[in-house]
Motif scaffolding. Sequence first.
Motif, PDB file in Angstrom:
ATOM      1  N   THR A 185       1.173   3.846  -3.110  1.00  0.00           N
ATOM      2  CA  THR A 185       0.830   5.242  -2.851  1.00  0.00           C
ATOM      3  C   THR A 185       1.975   6.156  -3.271  1.00  0.00           C
ATOM      4  O   THR A 185       1.760   7.193  -3.906  1.00  0.00           O
ATOM      5  CB  THR A 185       0.498   5.444  -1.358  1.00  0.00           C
ATOM      6  N   THR A 189       0.830  -1.199   0.000  1.00  0.00           N
ATOM      7  CA  THR A 189       0.000   0.000   0.000  1.00  0.00           C
ATOM      8  C   THR A 189       0.865   1.250   0.000  1.00  0.00           C
ATOM      9  O   THR A 189       0.617   2.195  -0.767  1.00  0.00           O
ATOM     10  CB  THR A 189      -0.939  -0.001   1.225  1.00  0.00           C
ATOM     11  N   GLY A 208       1.787   8.785  -6.327  1.00  0.00           N
ATOM     12  CA  GLY A 208       2.138  10.190  -6.106  1.00  0.00           C
ATOM     13  C   GLY A 208       3.179  10.670  -7.101  1.00  0.00           C
ATOM     14  O   GLY A 208       3.109  11.799  -7.599  1.00  0.00           O
TER      15      GLY A 208
END
Length: 177
Positions: free
Chosen positions: A106, A102, A110
Amino acid sequence: MNTHTTEVRSTFAVWRRRESYLFRFDLALEESVTTRERRSILREIRDNIEVDAAARGIDAALDSLGSPRALARSFAEDGRSNRPSWVRSIYWFTGLLLLWWTLAFTFTAGMLSALMDNGAESAESYFLGLLVSAFNRDSGIGIGWEASSVVAYIPLMFMVIAAIIAGRLWRVLTRRR
């Protein structure tokens, strides 16, 4: 007139309550008895719950058993609580792996978002020793990960060590002596 005061629940709700209790009981029981004994005990407790729930309702049946951990302790034999907990170690490893994925996804998302905002075509960066690359071209977008050094395997080693500690897996070696 029906004077039966047992709350009527859907079959799924009763099943969910029973299986949740049995799952927690099984986890607590795993450290105390062998697999064969555990299956036999679970079968017996499941049958008892079904009979009691049919007569008094699932809430009363589970309340009469007490907490799953206390019930599991009552089945434990002396000196056998030092067994390794394989299920607990798998949960810890899987949980930490999912957390790491995760965080890595992420970070990568980004990076890709930053590329799209500033119009750059590609970028590379490091996330916990893992080389992360992202590109945004007219032909499409993409991401990539590359583990090119030992540092990239530190999170995996951390997950394995956490699983060993959580499951007390060293007990396998000490039990055989």
